[in-house]
Scaffold this active site. Structure first.
Site, short mmCIF file in Angstrom:
data_model
loop_
_atom_site.label_atom_id
_atom_site.label_comp_id
_atom_site.label_asym_id
_atom_site.label_seq_id
_atom_site.Cartn_x
_atom_site.Cartn_y
_atom_site.Cartn_z
N LYS A 167 0.94 -1.29 -0.12
CA LYS A 167 0.04 0.04 -0.07
C LYS A 167 0.88 1.26 -0.14
CE LYS A 167 -3.82 2.26 2.55
NZ LYS A 167 -3.26 3.62 2.74
N CYS A 439 -4.57 -30.30 36.93
CA CYS A 439 -4.42 -29.05 37.50
C CYS A 439 -5.75 -28.23 36.44
CB CYS A 439 -3.15 -28.59 36.72
SG CYS A 439 -3.00 -26.77 36.48
#
Length: 679
Positions: A167, A439
């Protein structure tokens, strides 16, 4: 947020002195600053500079003042006198207006070039702005809109070719072959054809009449020959277009071919499928960013199917089939308040630094990733440390530099898992929780990962999984045994509960690849690519019998460390795997290389092949599957390990050039099909 000439705290009269000293302004140019402030901002220069410098936060501006500032900043930028950086304009001020009012008219119209002397005429074609994306998720949303439009038109989305180009950050114009026009308001522009009469050339020896493009100047030439006369390239471009008599440095720049008109149609580009775009996004963006020796401020992506372009159409502001990705490089210096540990699905405990609330890229930032605890330990990141951080579309920014570290005594290196309290162990730079069976963080994150990789289930995101865990669910087999009443019991509404059961059934009934199913279990170093490699040598249910020695000796691309990690991980999930496998998931088996000896006998067995462009005889996806069945490894980008590039229609110049540079064999689709006897 910087003023182009230097110190943003300079008084207004000195501001004008600095600019005029730099470029010897004409009377018209001097008047522009006053005109902009009177017509656009409606307030004094001091207030304008206070906002631009950050002395007045955009958060505390009225919408009217914010709009006035945007209009003034845009007008000055278009005229060649930028008041602040592109990043500050886009990521701070424009983002703040979008946050307050996403449908504000200013956001839905073309940002006009300033009115200039010259004939104003209707443009041969509307020159719209480009919609902007600042992160990959915005690109994904754009892709989903294109996919929806393609489905409605009966087009196979996977066959679409996407194009990416730099661009350019220059002066937008339109060349119809006879005249050159500025973009103006997108409908009417100013005739600046005299730029060509003055010797301006089309880039790369191109011809006139190639439509929209930008007037740009070579960055190195500007630095060496023009920086002493102009603050920035925009200022130079404006001078080239607007001045009745060109200054000698401008004339020399034109004669040297450093200043040119670059039609968008001649830009170097990347072309590929949507899947390639997502998989290689960073590589594509970085590659295009380096492709031209001119200032660029983003990368433009678009579809090239004219029929689909017509269907998607445009808003008053932008084409719906096109989007510009812009990177933000703003950096802020902040103080660390604390470093908080987070446990991942694989048990790795990651440090997240909490910092004083700071607005960056238009977002209020309070956390930044510190990557791993070795970085915390070695670079002194703790309460009171001063760091520089950047944010480029990421949810959590990253630390660029530790300006002021703290002493070791002030560091908080955890000894226990923040989720389950188990002891932590060092493994290289990382801390790990070894309690992977119970866990909470590892359990919930693993569930989320499972459904994310399957890719055919909705409704099992972080909040839903957390609610299920808090309701007593600790594994996937128990989840698949749940009925609607069970979901209601843990807090889901009747309709949502029914939907959850339907989604679980869907995950088993919809056909998915067996390598995707294996990858969903989240074994370390066993992502989707490695799963597919393994399953080309052994059936899914037999993968658990592989030894480290077999993997290293028989399967291309695996080293001892990876093989050890994979075997240990497979042993850890074996029981869970077979519990879920027994539920009857509909799996598409990966073709075995040894099956019928096809892979071993084929001329592409063991080769790494990249397919590019639109294929005619079959979809690219089908050709890739077929190549894998014949023993080849399919790559998505050209590397030193690539053996062959197979080209279809509308191939991007980037891949071709890279393949030629590396001496890689390039075959047309027809030649490839003859090679593997598909015709």
């Amino acid at each position: 947020m910087l003023f182009c000439a230097g110190n943003p705290w300079l008084p207004a009269f000195f501001l004008q002195f600095v600019i005029m000293k730099k470029i010897d302004l004409t009377e018209k140019q001097r008047d522009l600053l006053v005109d902009v402030l009177d017509a656009e901002a409606g307030f004094a220069e001091e207030k304008l500079l206070d906002i631009a410098s950050g002395a007045v936060s955009p958060l505390f501006l009225s919408e009217s003042d914010l709009l006035s500032f945007l209009q003034a900043a845009n007008a000055l930028y278009r005229a060649g006198y930028p008041l602040l950086s592109d990043e500050a304009y886009d990521f701070t001020f424009l983002t703040e207006l979008r946050r307050r009012n996403p449908q504000h008219p200013y956001l839905l119209q073309v940002e006009a070039e300033p009115v200039q002397q010259g004939k104003t005429v209707e443009l041969p074609m509307r020159m719209l702005s480009t919609d902007k994306a600042y992160d990959l998720e915005s690109i994904r949303r754009w892709g989903r809109r294109i996919e929806k439009a393609a489905q409605e038109k009966g087009i196979d989305f996977t066959s679409l070719v996407f194009r990416g180009t730099p661009k350019l950050d220059g002066f937008a114009a339109y060349d119809d072959g006879r005249r050159l026009y500025t973009r103006g308001d997108g409908k009417k522009g100013t005739d600046v054809s005299r730029a060509f009469a003055r010797g301006l050339q089309v880039s790369r020896g191109g011809s006139r009449g190639l439509g929209a493009g930008e007037i740009v100047v070579n960055k190195d030439y500007f630095t060496e020959h023009l920086a002493q006369f102009f603050d920035n390239s925009r200022n130079f471009q404006a001078s080239l277009i607007k001045e009745k008599t060109l200054a000698l440095p401008v004339v020399k720049a034109i004669e040297a071919g450093a200043a040119i008109f670059f039609p968008f149609s001649m830009l170097p580009d990347w072309r590929g499928s949507w899947l390639e775009l997502l998989q290689e996004f960073e590589e594509i963006v970085e590659g295009l960013w380096q492709k031209v020796p001119y200032e660029i401020d983003g990368v433009v992506f678009e579809i090239i199917d004219e029929g689909l372009r017509e269907v998607m159409g445009a808003t008053r502001h932008h084409h719906r089939w096109q989007i510009a990705f812009k990177k933000n490089t703003e950096i802020a210096e902040v103080t660390v308040l604390r470093v908080r540990p987070q446990t991942s699905r694989l048990g790795r405990v990651n440090p997240v630094a909490e910092v004083e609330p700071t607005r960056l890229s238009g977002a209020l930032i309070q956390r930044v990733t510190a990557h791993h605890y070795a970085m915390v330990r070695d670079r002194g990141i703790g309460p009171g440390a001063r760091i520089r951080m950047s944010r480029s579309g990421e949810v959590i920014p990253k630390i660029e530099e530790v300006v002021k570290p703290v002493a070791a005594a002030q560091l908080d290196i955890p000894a226990h898992c923040p989720s389950c309290g188990s002891d932590l162990a060092w493994d290289g730079d990382y801390l790990f929780c070894l309690n992977n069976m119970s866990c909470p963080a590892q359990i919930t994150n693993s569930m989320e990962h499972f459904f994310k990789i399957l890719g055919n289930v909705d409704g099992f995101g972080p909040s839903s999984v957390q609610r299920l865990y808090e309701g007593g669910l600790v594994d996937l087999p128990a989840l698949y045994a749940m009925e609607s009443a069970d979901f209601e019991q843990v807090g889901f509404g009747p309709k949502q509960a029914t939907n959850m059961v339907e989604q679980l059934n869907r995950s088993r009934e919809e056909l998915i690849e067996d390598w995707r199913f294996l990858a969903a279990f989240g074994v370390h170093r066993l992502g989707m690519g490695n799963c597919e490699k393994l399953l080309r040598y052994v059936r899914l249910e037999d993968v658990f019998n592989l030894s480290e020695e077999q993997i290293v000796a028989e399967i291309k691309g695996f080293q001892e460390k990876t093989a050890h990690s994979i075997c240990a991980g497979l042993a850890g999930i074996k029981d869970l795997f077979f519990q879920l496998f027994a539920l009857g998931f509909k799996l598409e088996p990966t073709p075995l290389l040894a099956e019928g000896g096809q892979g071993e006998k084929s001329p592409i067995s063991g080769k790494t092949i990249v397919f590019t462009g639109a294929m005619l005889a079959a979809s690219r996806g089908d050709m890739e599957k077929q190549a894998k069945a014949l023993g080849a490894t399919v790559g998505k980008s050209i590397t030193g390990k690539t053996d062959m590039l197979v080209t279809g229609q509308r191939v991007g110049a980037t891949k071709m050039a890279k393949a030629e540079t590396l001496g890689i064999a390039i075959l047309s689709e027809e030649a490839y099909r003859q090679l593997v006897s598909l015709d």
